[in-house]
Design a protein around this motif. Structure first.
Motif, PDB file in Angstrom:
ATOM      1  N   TYR A   6       0.839  -1.203   0.000  1.00  0.00           N
ATOM      2  CA  TYR A   6       0.000   0.000   0.000  1.00  0.00           C
ATOM      3  C   TYR A   6       0.877   1.258   0.000  1.00  0.00           C
ATOM      4  O   TYR A   6       1.859   1.319   0.733  1.00  0.00           O
ATOM      5  CB  TYR A   6      -0.906   0.022   1.235  1.00  0.00           C
ATOM      6  CG  TYR A   6      -1.906   1.163   1.220  1.00  0.00           C
ATOM      7  CD1 TYR A   6      -3.099   1.047   0.522  1.00  0.00           C
ATOM      8  CD2 TYR A   6      -1.637   2.353   1.873  1.00  0.00           C
ATOM      9  CE1 TYR A   6      -4.016   2.086   0.477  1.00  0.00           C
ATOM     10  CE2 TYR A   6      -2.542   3.401   1.841  1.00  0.00           C
ATOM     11  CZ  TYR A   6      -3.728   3.262   1.147  1.00  0.00           C
ATOM     12  OH  TYR A   6      -4.618   4.300   1.100  1.00  0.00           O
ATOM     13  N   ALA A   7       0.480   2.243  -0.787  1.00  0.00           N
ATOM     14  CA  ALA A   7       1.161   3.544  -0.940  1.00  0.00           C
ATOM     15  C   ALA A   7       2.294   3.410  -1.965  1.00  0.00           C
ATOM     16  O   ALA A   7       3.414   3.019  -1.634  1.00  0.00           O
ATOM     17  CB  ALA A   7       1.680   4.097   0.380  1.00  0.00           C
ATOM     18  N   LEU A   8       1.987   3.745  -3.212  1.00  0.00           N
ATOM     19  CA  LEU A   8       2.915   3.531  -4.322  1.00  0.00           C
ATOM     20  C   LEU A   8       3.629   4.814  -4.704  1.00  0.00           C
ATOM     21  O   LEU A   8       3.675   5.202  -5.868  1.00  0.00           O
ATOM     22  CB  LEU A   8       2.151   2.958  -5.525  1.00  0.00           C
ATOM     23  CG  LEU A   8       1.264   1.745  -5.240  1.00  0.00           C
ATOM     24  CD1 LEU A   8       0.563   1.276  -6.497  1.00  0.00           C
ATOM     25  CD2 LEU A   8       2.085   0.613  -4.621  1.00  0.00           C
ATOM     26  N   GLY A   9       4.237   5.459  -3.715  1.00  0.00           N
ATOM     27  CA  GLY A   9       4.923   6.716  -3.946  1.00  0.00           C
ATOM     28  C   GLY A   9       6.413   6.555  -4.130  1.00  0.00           C
ATOM     29  O   GLY A   9       6.912   5.499  -4.559  1.00  0.00           O
ATOM     30  N   ASP A  29      -3.398   1.787  -3.771  1.00  0.00           N
ATOM     31  CA  ASP A  29      -3.147   3.210  -3.576  1.00  0.00           C
ATOM     32  C   ASP A  29      -4.469   3.946  -3.802  1.00  0.00           C
ATOM     33  O   ASP A  29      -5.346   3.466  -4.527  1.00  0.00           O
ATOM     34  CB  ASP A  29      -2.092   3.721  -4.557  1.00  0.00           C
ATOM     35  CG  ASP A  29      -1.475   5.035  -4.108  1.00  0.00           C
ATOM     36  OD1 ASP A  29      -0.325   5.008  -3.643  1.00  0.00           O
ATOM     37  OD2 ASP A  29      -2.153   6.075  -4.200  1.00  0.00           O
ATOM     38  N   LYS A  30      -4.601   5.112  -3.189  1.00  0.00           N
ATOM     39  CA  LYS A  30      -5.803   5.918  -3.407  1.00  0.00           C
ATOM     40  C   LYS A  30      -5.832   6.500  -4.812  1.00  0.00           C
ATOM     41  O   LYS A  30      -6.899   6.672  -5.402  1.00  0.00           O
ATOM     42  CB  LYS A  30      -5.865   7.059  -2.384  1.00  0.00           C
ATOM     43  CG  LYS A  30      -6.343   6.648  -1.012  1.00  0.00           C
ATOM     44  CD  LYS A  30      -6.498   7.879  -0.140  1.00  0.00           C
ATOM     45  CE  LYS A  30      -7.073   7.513   1.206  1.00  0.00           C
ATOM     46  NZ  LYS A  30      -7.241   8.710   2.068  1.00  0.00           N
ATOM     47  N   ASN A  31      -4.650   6.815  -5.323  1.00  0.00           N
ATOM     48  CA  ASN A  31      -4.557   7.431  -6.643  1.00  0.00           C
ATOM     49  C   ASN A  31      -3.866   6.471  -7.605  1.00  0.00           C
ATOM     50  O   ASN A  31      -2.655   6.262  -7.529  1.00  0.00           O
ATOM     51  CB  ASN A  31      -3.773   8.745  -6.562  1.00  0.00           C
ATOM     52  CG  ASN A  31      -4.415   9.721  -5.589  1.00  0.00           C
ATOM     53  OD1 ASN A  31      -5.596  10.010  -5.680  1.00  0.00           O
ATOM     54  ND2 ASN A  31      -3.620  10.222  -4.644  1.00  0.00           N
ATOM     55  N   ILE A  32      -4.634   5.877  -8.496  1.00  0.00           N
ATOM     56  CA  ILE A  32      -4.092   4.925  -9.459  1.00  0.00           C
ATOM     57  C   ILE A  32      -3.926   5.622 -10.804  1.00  0.00           C
ATOM     58  O   ILE A  32      -4.884   6.161 -11.362  1.00  0.00           O
ATOM     59  CB  ILE A  32      -5.018   3.707  -9.603  1.00  0.00           C
ATOM     60  CG1 ILE A  32      -5.119   2.973  -8.259  1.00  0.00           C
ATOM     61  CG2 ILE A  32      -4.507   2.769 -10.682  1.00  0.00           C
ATOM     62  CD1 ILE A  32      -6.053   1.787  -8.287  1.00  0.00           C
ATOM     63  N   ILE A  44      -5.115  -1.833  -7.135  1.00  0.00           N
ATOM     64  CA  ILE A  44      -6.463  -1.586  -6.625  1.00  0.00           C
ATOM     65  C   ILE A  44      -6.515  -0.348  -5.736  1.00  0.00           C
ATOM     66  O   ILE A  44      -5.487   0.135  -5.257  1.00  0.00           O
ATOM     67  CB  ILE A  44      -6.967  -2.799  -5.808  1.00  0.00           C
ATOM     68  CG1 ILE A  44      -6.045  -3.051  -4.606  1.00  0.00           C
ATOM     69  CG2 ILE A  44      -7.068  -4.032  -6.693  1.00  0.00           C
ATOM     70  CD1 ILE A  44      -6.533  -4.129  -3.661  1.00  0.00           C
ATOM     71  N   THR A  45      -7.714   0.155  -5.533  1.00  0.00           N
ATOM     72  CA  THR A  45      -7.946   1.192  -4.522  1.00  0.00           C
ATOM     73  C   THR A  45      -8.169   0.504  -3.184  1.00  0.00           C
ATOM     74  O   THR A  45      -8.520  -0.686  -3.130  1.00  0.00           O
ATOM     75  CB  THR A  45      -9.168   2.043  -4.894  1.00  0.00           C
ATOM     76  OG1 THR A  45     -10.296   1.184  -5.063  1.00  0.00           O
ATOM     77  CG2 THR A  45      -8.915   2.833  -6.167  1.00  0.00           C
ATOM     78  N   ARG A  69      -2.044   3.764   8.801  1.00  0.00           N
ATOM     79  CA  ARG A  69      -2.472   2.602   9.590  1.00  0.00           C
ATOM     80  C   ARG A  69      -3.838   2.844  10.218  1.00  0.00           C
ATOM     81  O   ARG A  69      -4.714   1.970  10.213  1.00  0.00           O
ATOM     82  CB  ARG A  69      -1.427   2.291  10.668  1.00  0.00           C
ATOM     83  CG  ARG A  69      -1.668   0.986  11.409  1.00  0.00           C
ATOM     84  CD  ARG A  69      -0.433   0.528  12.143  1.00  0.00           C
ATOM     85  NE  ARG A  69      -0.172   1.310  13.321  1.00  0.00           N
ATOM     86  CZ  ARG A  69      -0.106   0.797  14.561  1.00  0.00           C
ATOM     87  NH1 ARG A  69      -0.304  -0.495  14.754  1.00  0.00           N
ATOM     88  NH2 ARG A  69       0.175   1.562  15.586  1.00  0.00           N
ATOM     89  N   MET A  70      -4.035   4.048  10.752  1.00  0.00           N
ATOM     90  CA  MET A  70      -5.335   4.393  11.339  1.00  0.00           C
ATOM     91  C   MET A  70      -6.437   4.360  10.284  1.00  0.00           C
ATOM     92  O   MET A  70      -7.545   3.876  10.542  1.00  0.00           O
ATOM     93  CB  MET A  70      -5.253   5.779  11.977  1.00  0.00           C
ATOM     94  CG  MET A  70      -4.434   5.843  13.251  1.00  0.00           C
ATOM     95  SD  MET A  70      -4.124   7.542  13.771  1.00  0.00           S
ATOM     96  CE  MET A  70      -5.791   8.190  13.814  1.00  0.00           C
ATOM     97  N   GLU A  71      -6.133   4.881   9.093  1.00  0.00           N
ATOM     98  CA  GLU A  71      -7.151   4.921   8.042  1.00  0.00           C
ATOM     99  C   GLU A  71      -7.484   3.523   7.533  1.00  0.00           C
ATOM    100  O   GLU A  71      -8.661   3.188   7.319  1.00  0.00           O
ATOM    101  CB  GLU A  71      -6.676   5.802   6.885  1.00  0.00           C
ATOM    102  CG  GLU A  71      -7.728   6.006   5.814  1.00  0.00           C
ATOM    103  CD  GLU A  71      -7.292   6.998   4.751  1.00  0.00           C
ATOM    104  OE1 GLU A  71      -8.114   7.838   4.369  1.00  0.00           O
ATOM    105  OE2 GLU A  71      -6.129   6.910   4.313  1.00  0.00           O
TER     106      GLU A  71
END
Length: 476
Positions: A6-9, A29-32, A44-45, A69-71
């Protein structure tokens, strides 16, 4: 092991060549972007994570690890035990860093540990040159030397060859290395120690580490843990006591969220929002019809009128008090800490928030419709002048001042809550009913609630209470 990344930055791009891609079943990631279509595995989102069978979600972020982690836990219902940091699959497992040592230090300071024993001396000498880097000057730090120990006479007050040579009683003992053989490491010294602190990574022989640590450390006392980007700090309290204080902290929620729900935290649904398994303010004596105007104050009213626990509090679905300065979702205020604090203090509140050069009133004024803010201010001021004239000067002083308690978060004794609510609702309900919010944006419509949020600060200026300020989760 099956993992979802998770998190593809930028950090992910830097470390991707070091990953074992045979273990990765999806990227999230939130932004694909369109470039991500080149991967041979699903991209995936986060909403789709729950549709996969996986062992862990691996977060590739340093700065926002705890927030992510919280989210993942709260919004997307990923089990907390299935979230690990990227370091765990790439770096050396269980590696001690200065950030993890800060977690140790925070715990030792908060518990006022004065005599500490470092068993093995395999970590501190490599991270600290002097004792003051890790502990306060008045602490005593002793060590038990191992074959790999680095000697540093500036760091330790005394050094022993074996635990059997230590005759003192210790507030805390630090254990590194082979935790599986902790009984052999400590010998009988554990009977003269209050806290046993140990460190591990998240993965241990590809089994769930918490079950193993509970079994190993549980023989000595009550086991808890605090995890962060750099690993897990395990805490064993050898003298833990049963807490029988009746404390209820209600968790305000207005949307579906994976909230805290246990013997201490009780979810309470606001306004028209309902979840069948949780309490709702629409049953019993309530002012739920005002929720859109005064926010969680309708829940405060419900708690006041419909509950009777000796100690009572209010949190938000995304905001909780921390036990201390260790910012981890494993370190939310627990019943043992709350009980200890409330034996000495009258009330727990958030740490005072400074507005800098901006006044408390200006901070509200600059964030909502100006005309509605002015009318809300006049209604609250006139209500206090009419119903609670002795507090008018305190109200004006707070509005002109630069500091306040925020979020309507508290834990206190029942009699204090009763006194505060009798005062607050003597003017707040009338002000909320009188304000006309038609035609304004939804945020500005909560103007009376924004002023109400500052009322603990007003009331406390004329009520001498012993206040314990705690850090709390701040979610943007």
């Amino acid at each position: 092991m099956k993992i979802i990344v998770y998190a593809l930055g930028r950090l992910f791009e830097q470390q991707r060549e070091r990953m074992d891609w045979k273990q990765v079943i999806a990227l999230a990631d939130k932004n694909i972007s369109s470039e991500m279509a080149d991967y041979e595995i699903p991209v995936i989102t986060p909403e789709l994570i729950c549709s996969f069978e996986y062992d862990y979600v691996v977060i590739f972020s340093n700065q926002f690890y705890e927030e992510i982690r919280m989210e993942l836990t709260g919004v997307y219902f990923v089990p907390k035990g299935k979230i690990i940091p990227w370091i765990e699959i790439i770096e050396e497992k269980g590696k001690i860093t200065s950030q993890m040592l800060e977690a140790y230090r925070s715990f030792l300071v908060e518990k006022q540990c004065r005599r500490i024993l470092d068993v093995g001396m395999s970590v501190l000498p490599n991270c600290c040159l002097t004792k003051i880097q890790f502990l306060t000057e008045d602490c005593i730090l002793e060590g038990v030397c191992s074959e790999t120990a680095v000697r540093n006479d500036c760091l330790y007050d005394d050094v022993y060859n074996a635990c059997e040579d230590c005759k003192e009683i210790y507030d805390a003992v630090l254990v590194w290395g082979d935790i599986a053989h902790i009984n052999e490491i400590l010998g009988n010294i554990h009977i003269r120690v209050r806290y046993i602190l140990a460190h591990t990574g998240y993965l241990w022989e590809e089994t769930h580490v918490s079950k193993k640590m509970d079994r190993i450390l549980g023989r000595y006392g009550k086991v808890s843990y605090i995890s962060n980007l750099w690993g897990i700090l395990w805490i064993t309290d050898t003298q833990s006591k049963i807490v029988d204080d009746e404390i209820s902290i209600y968790v305000a929620m207005h949307k579906k969220y994976n909230v805290q729900s246990n013997e201490l935290y009780i979810p309470l649904c606001a306004g028209k929002f309902r979840m069948q398994e949780y309490l709702t303010e629409q049953k019993g004596d309530n002012i739920s019809y005002l929720n859109a105007k005064i926010n969680e104050c309708t829940l405060l009213y419900w708690i006041w009128k419909n509950t009777d626990s000796r100690y009572v509090g209010l949190n938000h679905y995304r905001r909780y008090f921390y036990n201390n300065d260790i910012k981890s979702m494993d370190n939310y205020l627990d019943i043992a800490h709350a009980s200890d604090i409330l034996r000495e203090y009258d009330i727990i509140l958030t740490k005072v928030q400074s507005m800098g050069y901006t006044t408390v009133y200006e901070q509200i004024y600059n964030s909502i419709n100006h005309d509605l803010c002015e009318r809300g201010y006049c209604l609250i001021r006139n209500g206090i002048k009419k119903r609670q004239p002795d507090y008018l000067q305190a109200f004006e002083d707070v509005m002109k001042g630069h500091t306040t308690f925020l979020c309507n978060m508290f834990v206190t004794r029942r009699e204090i809550l009763d006194r505060y609510c009798e005062w607050l609702f003597s003017f707040l309900i009338e002000a909320a009913e009188q304000i006309d919010i038609e035609g304004y944006d939804s945020y500005s419509q909560r103007v009376i609630g924004f002023f109400a949020e500052r009322m603990w600060t007003v009331w406390l200026r004329r009520n001498k209470l012993k206040i314990k300020e705690l850090p709390y989760v701040i979610v943007k």
